[in-house]
Motif scaffolding. Structure first.
Motif, PDB file in Angstrom:
ATOM      1  N   GLY A 157     -12.938  -6.276   5.206  1.00  0.00           N
ATOM      2  CA  GLY A 157     -12.813  -4.612   5.593  1.00  0.00           C
ATOM      3  C   GLY A 157     -11.717  -4.213   6.430  1.00  0.00           C
ATOM      4  N   GLY A 158     -11.812  -3.507   7.316  1.00  0.00           N
ATOM      5  CA  GLY A 158     -10.620  -2.892   8.103  1.00  0.00           C
ATOM      6  C   GLY A 158      -9.712  -3.998   8.714  1.00  0.00           C
ATOM      7  N   SER A 159     -10.478  -5.252   9.040  1.00  0.00           N
ATOM      8  CA  SER A 159      -9.700  -6.194   9.609  1.00  0.00           C
ATOM      9  C   SER A 159      -8.886  -7.085   8.311  1.00  0.00           C
ATOM     10  CB  SER A 159     -10.611  -7.232  10.129  1.00  0.00           C
ATOM     11  OG  SER A 159     -11.253  -6.401  11.265  1.00  0.00           O
ATOM     12  N   ASP A 160      -8.707  -6.695   7.314  1.00  0.00           N
ATOM     13  CA  ASP A 160      -8.022  -7.222   6.186  1.00  0.00           C
ATOM     14  C   ASP A 160      -7.413  -6.032   5.338  1.00  0.00           C
ATOM     15  OD1 ASP A 160      -7.827  -9.194   3.707  1.00  0.00           O
ATOM     16  OD2 ASP A 160      -8.970  -7.772   2.937  1.00  0.00           O
ATOM     17  N   LEU A 161      -8.046  -5.184   5.040  1.00  0.00           N
ATOM     18  CA  LEU A 161      -7.314  -4.285   3.905  1.00  0.00           C
ATOM     19  C   LEU A 161      -6.098  -3.501   4.689  1.00  0.00           C
ATOM     20  CD1 LEU A 161     -10.767  -2.532   2.843  1.00  0.00           C
ATOM     21  CD2 LEU A 161      -9.092  -3.991   1.431  1.00  0.00           C
ATOM     22  N   GLY A 162      -6.137  -3.175   5.911  1.00  0.00           N
ATOM     23  CA  GLY A 162      -4.833  -2.405   6.408  1.00  0.00           C
ATOM     24  C   GLY A 162      -3.599  -3.539   6.302  1.00  0.00           C
ATOM     25  N   PRO A 163      -3.875  -4.438   7.294  1.00  0.00           N
ATOM     26  CA  PRO A 163      -2.821  -5.467   7.210  1.00  0.00           C
ATOM     27  C   PRO A 163      -2.431  -6.036   5.818  1.00  0.00           C
ATOM     28  CG  PRO A 163      -4.508  -5.913   8.978  1.00  0.00           C
ATOM     29  CD  PRO A 163      -4.902  -4.910   8.145  1.00  0.00           C
ATOM     30  N   ALA A 164      -3.233  -6.216   4.905  1.00  0.00           N
ATOM     31  CA  ALA A 164      -2.831  -6.620   3.647  1.00  0.00           C
ATOM     32  C   ALA A 164      -2.173  -5.588   2.926  1.00  0.00           C
ATOM     33  CB  ALA A 164      -4.176  -7.144   2.884  1.00  0.00           C
ATOM     34  N   MET A 165      -2.575  -4.275   2.921  1.00  0.00           N
ATOM     35  CA  MET A 165      -1.813  -3.522   2.191  1.00  0.00           C
ATOM     36  C   MET A 165      -0.395  -3.356   2.972  1.00  0.00           C
ATOM     37  SD  MET A 165      -0.883   0.243   2.474  1.00  0.00           S
ATOM     38  CE  MET A 165      -2.006   0.885   3.762  1.00  0.00           C
ATOM     39  N   ASP A 168       2.163  -5.945   1.928  1.00  0.00           N
ATOM     40  CA  ASP A 168       2.363  -6.192   0.446  1.00  0.00           C
ATOM     41  C   ASP A 168       3.149  -4.731   0.268  1.00  0.00           C
ATOM     42  OD1 ASP A 168       1.904  -7.290  -2.024  1.00  0.00           O
ATOM     43  OD2 ASP A 168       0.675  -5.632  -2.649  1.00  0.00           O
ATOM     44  N   SER A 169       2.925  -3.551   0.869  1.00  0.00           N
ATOM     45  CA  SER A 169       3.937  -2.609   0.826  1.00  0.00           C
ATOM     46  C   SER A 169       5.174  -2.577   0.888  1.00  0.00           C
ATOM     47  CB  SER A 169       3.097  -1.379   1.251  1.00  0.00           C
ATOM     48  OG  SER A 169       1.798  -1.110   0.802  1.00  0.00           O
ATOM     49  N   LEU A 170       5.239  -3.306   2.356  1.00  0.00           N
ATOM     50  CA  LEU A 170       6.601  -3.516   3.014  1.00  0.00           C
ATOM     51  C   LEU A 170       7.298  -4.858   2.763  1.00  0.00           C
ATOM     52  CD1 LEU A 170       5.694  -1.246   6.171  1.00  0.00           C
ATOM     53  CD2 LEU A 170       7.017  -0.490   4.163  1.00  0.00           C
ATOM     54  N   GLN A 171       6.826  -5.472   1.586  1.00  0.00           N
ATOM     55  CA  GLN A 171       7.456  -6.906   1.489  1.00  0.00           C
ATOM     56  C   GLN A 171       8.673  -6.781   1.475  1.00  0.00           C
ATOM     57  OE1 GLN A 171       6.883  -7.884  -2.898  1.00  0.00           O
ATOM     58  NE2 GLN A 171       5.086  -6.854  -2.659  1.00  0.00           N
ATOM     59  N   PHE A 172       9.583  -5.754   1.030  1.00  0.00           N
ATOM     60  CA  PHE A 172      10.989  -5.637   0.946  1.00  0.00           C
ATOM     61  C   PHE A 172      11.650  -5.981   2.509  1.00  0.00           C
ATOM     62  CE2 PHE A 172      14.955  -2.887   1.451  1.00  0.00           C
ATOM     63  CZ  PHE A 172      15.661  -3.596   0.593  1.00  0.00           C
ATOM     64  N   ILE A 281       0.620  -8.121  10.415  1.00  0.00           N
ATOM     65  CA  ILE A 281       2.035  -7.223  10.045  1.00  0.00           C
ATOM     66  C   ILE A 281       3.116  -7.441  10.822  1.00  0.00           C
ATOM     67  CG2 ILE A 281       2.852  -4.887   9.668  1.00  0.00           C
ATOM     68  CD1 ILE A 281      -0.104  -3.925   9.385  1.00  0.00           C
ATOM     69  N   SER A 282       2.957  -7.437  12.143  1.00  0.00           N
ATOM     70  CA  SER A 282       3.982  -7.708  13.036  1.00  0.00           C
ATOM     71  C   SER A 282       4.594  -9.175  12.636  1.00  0.00           C
ATOM     72  CB  SER A 282       3.846  -7.823  14.485  1.00  0.00           C
ATOM     73  OG  SER A 282       4.622  -8.051  15.371  1.00  0.00           O
ATOM     74  N   LEU A 283       3.864 -10.210  12.341  1.00  0.00           N
ATOM     75  CA  LEU A 283       4.516 -11.482  12.054  1.00  0.00           C
ATOM     76  C   LEU A 283       5.243 -11.418  10.814  1.00  0.00           C
ATOM     77  CD1 LEU A 283       1.256 -13.638  13.117  1.00  0.00           C
ATOM     78  CD2 LEU A 283       3.483 -13.844  14.337  1.00  0.00           C
ATOM     79  N   ALA A 284       4.647 -10.710   9.745  1.00  0.00           N
ATOM     80  CA  ALA A 284       5.151 -10.754   8.598  1.00  0.00           C
ATOM     81  C   ALA A 284       6.525 -10.020   8.459  1.00  0.00           C
ATOM     82  CB  ALA A 284       4.388 -10.239   7.607  1.00  0.00           C
ATOM     83  N   LEU A 285       6.618  -9.042   9.315  1.00  0.00           N
ATOM     84  CA  LEU A 285       7.837  -7.888   9.104  1.00  0.00           C
ATOM     85  C   LEU A 285       8.743  -8.016  10.233  1.00  0.00           C
ATOM     86  CD1 LEU A 285       5.815  -4.667   8.120  1.00  0.00           C
ATOM     87  CD2 LEU A 285       6.756  -6.267   6.427  1.00  0.00           C
ATOM     88  N   GLY A 286       8.280  -8.745  11.328  1.00  0.00           N
ATOM     89  CA  GLY A 286       9.068  -8.406  12.587  1.00  0.00           C
ATOM     90  C   GLY A 286       8.344  -7.372  13.301  1.00  0.00           C
ATOM     91  N   LEU A 342       3.140   0.013  -3.746  1.00  0.00           N
ATOM     92  CA  LEU A 342       1.876   0.515  -3.034  1.00  0.00           C
ATOM     93  C   LEU A 342       0.812   0.099  -4.026  1.00  0.00           C
ATOM     94  CD1 LEU A 342       2.935   3.934  -1.606  1.00  0.00           C
ATOM     95  CD2 LEU A 342       2.700   1.771  -0.466  1.00  0.00           C
ATOM     96  N   ASN A 343       0.623  -0.773  -4.711  1.00  0.00           N
ATOM     97  CA  ASN A 343      -0.377  -1.293  -5.370  1.00  0.00           C
ATOM     98  C   ASN A 343      -1.545  -1.433  -4.646  1.00  0.00           C
ATOM     99  OD1 ASN A 343      -1.352  -2.985  -7.630  1.00  0.00           O
ATOM    100  ND2 ASN A 343      -0.832  -4.959  -6.671  1.00  0.00           N
ATOM    101  N   GLN A 344      -1.626  -1.660  -3.468  1.00  0.00           N
ATOM    102  CA  GLN A 344      -2.935  -2.016  -2.908  1.00  0.00           C
ATOM    103  C   GLN A 344      -3.345  -0.779  -1.944  1.00  0.00           C
ATOM    104  OE1 GLN A 344      -3.627  -5.248  -0.353  1.00  0.00           O
ATOM    105  NE2 GLN A 344      -2.248  -6.662  -1.577  1.00  0.00           N
ATOM    106  N   PHE A 345      -2.585   0.464  -2.221  1.00  0.00           N
ATOM    107  CA  PHE A 345      -2.781   1.429  -1.459  1.00  0.00           C
ATOM    108  C   PHE A 345      -4.155   2.477  -1.688  1.00  0.00           C
ATOM    109  CE2 PHE A 345      -1.649   6.042   0.113  1.00  0.00           C
ATOM    110  CZ  PHE A 345      -1.389   5.780   1.449  1.00  0.00           C
ATOM    111  N   ALA A 346      -4.525   2.645  -2.866  1.00  0.00           N
ATOM    112  CA  ALA A 346      -5.855   3.134  -3.218  1.00  0.00           C
ATOM    113  C   ALA A 346      -6.972   2.405  -2.885  1.00  0.00           C
ATOM    114  CB  ALA A 346      -6.118   3.174  -4.603  1.00  0.00           C
TER     115      ALA A 346
END
Ligand code: F6P
Length: 548
Positions: A157-165, A168-172, A281-286, A342-346
C-alpha cells in the motif's frame, strides 16, 4: 477542530449548477472555442514550470464561477487552513493530516498537541541523509565487509506504492544501488526478487506504519529466515532497517534501535512517501534528489494555500472532477502520462484517490445521496492509444482525461520526443473536435470510394468529439516537478473530500476482508477447523483444501 459539515447538494450554488448544467450539457467544445477567442488563454494556468490548460473541458466561465461559489459555500478556505495547521481533520481516527509538515520550511511551525512537529521532521530527515550518505559512499558495509549493492523495500500500500513509483519515475537520476520492491504476500513474489540477491550485499528496508500488516510481516519474516541461512543473527543489524510508528514491535522483530526510522501517526499511509517511508527513494536517488522532490511538493503546497481559487491548479482540477462526477454522471477518470517513466503513476494514484474518497457516509454519519470518489485508471501514452483509446474516442462513456506531458525529454532524443509529443497534442485535439459527418464524407470521397461503400462506412468513421481533457504540460521530469505533480493530486483529493462532505483520511473499507482472511487462514492451516460461510465461499475453500 473538525471540518465543517455541509451537504453540498443543499447549497445555492449546487442548485444553480444543476440549472446551468441543463443549459450547457449538450454544448460542444468546438462551439465553445468558436464563441470565445480568449478561451484557451483564460482557462490556462501558468505556474512555475507548469502550463495547465483546462480549456478543453466542458465548462464555460460561468460554470467555473459557480463551482468556485460552491467551494466558497462549503468554506474550502477555512478547511485548507485547518488541514495545514494540523487540526484533527481525520476525525474518525482522531488524527491530524500533516503530510504537508514533512516538506515545510525549517523555520515554520506546525503544532500537534501543542508541540511544534517541524524540528522532529528535520531530525528524521537528517537521519535519512546520514544513512543514505553512508550506504551510497560504501562506508556502511555489510556484515562480511562488502559494500551494499542492492536495497529491498518490504512494504505494501502506501508503504510501497509511493516509493516504488517515485524510484521508477526518477530512474534517470538514480545512483548505482539496485532497488527492489516486495509487496504482495504471494510467496512467489519475494522469491523471484531474492533469488538473484546476495545477502552479504543487500540491505532490507521494512516499511510498515503500523508494523502489523500481514503481507509485510510475512515477507519480512520469510526474508529474514532466508538471510539467516547464510549469515548469523549478528548480521541483522547491518542488513535490516525499518520505518514505522510502532517502535516496540520493530524492536521485537529484532531490529537494532539505531536502525529504526520513525514516523508519526499524523502521516497517512498513502501520503507517506515524504516521511521516512521515502528512505528507499533517498537511497536510490541520493538525498539531494529526495530533498528536491520534497521542495517541489512544498512549492505546490504554497500555491494551493495562497492562489485564489480560479487560479489554483488543485482547486480547479478538483472542481472539474465534481462537475463531471456529480452533474455529467461520469464514473471514472483516466490519467495518461506521455512518458514511460510515469508508468506506475496511475497505479499510485489509485490508492491515493480511491482509498481516500471511496466513501458513502458523510461527515455527520449519514449515507450520502450523491456520488463521491471516482474510479481512477490509466497507462502511459502512446501505448494506451493502442489499447483503450478506442473506447474513449467512440465508446458510450464520458471519461475525463488528464494528459501529462513534458517539454523536454531526459535523454534529449528530439526525434522520438517530437513524435511522442505530437501524439500528446493530437489526442486531446481529436478527443475535443472529433470528426463530423461532413469531414468523414469528404475524406472517403477523396479516397475515391463508391457511394455505396461510403454510405456503409460513414457512421462508423464519425467521431462525436466533445471528450474533455486537461493538459498538464511540464518543462521536464525532475525530482522537483514530480514532487509538485504528486502534491497537486494530493490537494485535489482533499478538495474533493471537503466538497463531498466525507472523511478522506480513514480507510475502514479495507478492514473487513483482512478480518475474514484471518478466519479463513485458520481453516486452511488446520483442516479440522471450520467456520460458517456462505455456500459459494465454502465451496471454494473446500475445493482448495482438497486440492492444495
Ligand atoms: O490498505 C490499507 C493500508 O492501511 C494502507 O492505507 C496502508 O498504506 C497499507 O495498508 C500499509 O499499512 P502499513 O504501512 O501499516 O503496513
Amino acid at each position: 477542530m473538525a471540518l465543517k459539515s455541509t451537504n453540498p447538494t443543499t447549497t445555492n450554488s449546487w442548485n444553480k449548477l444543476q440549472s446551468h448544467f441543463k443549459n450547457i450539457e449538450h454544448s460542444h467544445l468546438r462551439d465553445l472555442f468558436n464563441s470565445d477567442i480568449n478561451r484557451a488563454k483564460d482557462l490556462t494556468i501558468q505556474w512555475e514550470d507548469f502550463y495547465v490548460d483546462f480549456s478543453k473541458n466542458r465548462v464555460t466561465q460561468e460554470t467555473l464561477n459557480l463551482l468556485v461559489e460552491l467551494a466558497n459555500e462549503v468554506d474550502l478556505k477555512d478547511a485548507i487552513s485547518r488541514y495545514f495547521e494540523g487540526d484533527v481533520i481525520n476525525v474518525t481516527e482522531g488524527r491530524a493530516v500533516l503530510h504537508t509538515a514533512l516538506r515545510t520550511a525549517k523555520d515554520s511551525e506546525v503544532f500537534v498537541d501543542s508541540e511544534n512537529v517541524v524540528p522532529g521532521v528535520f531530525e528524521v530527515k537528517q537521519k535519512i541523509k546520514n544513512f543514505t550518505d553512508n550506504v551510497s559512499s560504501g562506508e556502511h558495509k555489510g556484515f562480511t565487509g562488502k559494500a551494499i549493492t542492492d536495497v529491498v523495500n518490504i512494504g505494501i500500500g502506501g508503504s510501497d506504492l509511493g516509493p516504488a513509483m517515485v524510484v521508477d519515475s526518477l530512474q534517470f537520476y538514480k545512483n548505482y544501488l539496485n532497488t527492489h520492491f516486495v509487496s504482495n504476500v504471494d510467496g512467489d513474489h519475494h522469491k523471484e526478487i531474492i533469488k538473484n540477491l546476495n545477502p552479504e550485499t543487500t540491505l532490507f528496508v521494512i516499511v510498515s506504519k503500523t508494523f502489523t500488516t500481514q503481507e509485510t510481516l510475512s515477507n519480512a519474516n520469510s526474508i529474514r529466515s532466508w538471510f539467516l541461512e547464510s549469515l548469523p543473527q549478528d548480521a541483522i543489524s547491518k542488513h535490516f532497517v525499518a520505518v514505522s510508528t510502532n517502535i516496540n514491535s520493530v524492536k521485537a522483530f529484532g531490529i537494532d534501535e539505531n536502525n529504526i526510522f520513525p514516523m508519526k501517526d499524523w502521516v497517512g499511509g498513502r501520503f507517506s512517501l515524504w516521511s521516512a517511508v521515502g528512505l528507499s527513494i533517498s537511497l536510490a536517488l541520493g538525498y539531494d534528489h529526495y530533498e528536491s522532490l520534497l521542495n517541489g511538493a512544498y512549492k505546490m503546497d504554497e500555491h494551493f494555500k495562497t492562489a485564489s481559487f480560479n487560479e489554483n491548479i488543485p482547486v480547479i482540477a478538483a472542481l472539474l472532477t465534481i462537475w463531471y462526477n456529480n452533474f455529467f454522471n461520469a464514473e471514472s477518470e483516466v490519467i495518461i502520462p506521455y512518458t514511460q517513466y510515469l508508468n506506475q503513476f496511475a497505479t499510485y494514484l489509485q490508492q491515493g484517490i480511491m482509498e481516500s474518497n471511496g466513501k458513502s457516509v458523510d461527515r455527520d454519519g449519514n449515507s450520502v445521496s450523491y456520488q463521491t470518489g471516482t474510479i481512477i485508471w490509466g497507462e502511459p501514452g502512446t501505448n494506451s492509444q493502442h489499447a483503450f483509446f478506442q473506447l474513449i474516442h467512440q465508446g458510450t462513456k464520458l471519461i475525463p482525461a488528464d494528459f501529462i506531458g513534458f517539454v523536454k525529454s531526459l535523454h534529449g532524443n528530439s526525434d522520438h520526443h517530437d513524435k511522442l509529443m505530437s501524439n500528446y497534442f493530437a489526442q486531446t485535439e481529436a478527443l475535443m473536435n472529433g470528426k463530423t459527418k461532413k469531414e468523414v464524407l469528404q475524406e472517403l470521397q477523396g479516397q475515391g470510394l463508391s457511394d455505396n461503400k461510403i454510405k456503409a462506412l460513414l457512421p462508423f468513421k464519425i467521431f462525436e468529439g466533445n471528450k474533455p481533457t486537461t493538459s498538464i504540460l511540464i518543462d521536464k521530469l525532475t525530482p522537483a516537478s514530480l514532487g509538485k505533480l504528486i502534491a497537486m493530486y494530493e490537494h485535489k483529493i482533499f478538495v474533493q473530500g471537503v466538497i463531498w462532505n466525507i472523511y478522506s483520511y480513514d480507510q475502514f473499507g479495507v478492514e473487513l476482508g483482512k478480518q475474514l482472511a484471518k478466519t479463513i487462514l485458520n481453516e486452511l492451516n488446520d483442516k479440522s477447523k471450520s467456520n460458517p460461510h456462505d455456500a459459494s465461499t465454502q465451496g471454494l475453500v473446500d475445493f482448495y483444501r482438497k486440492n492444495s
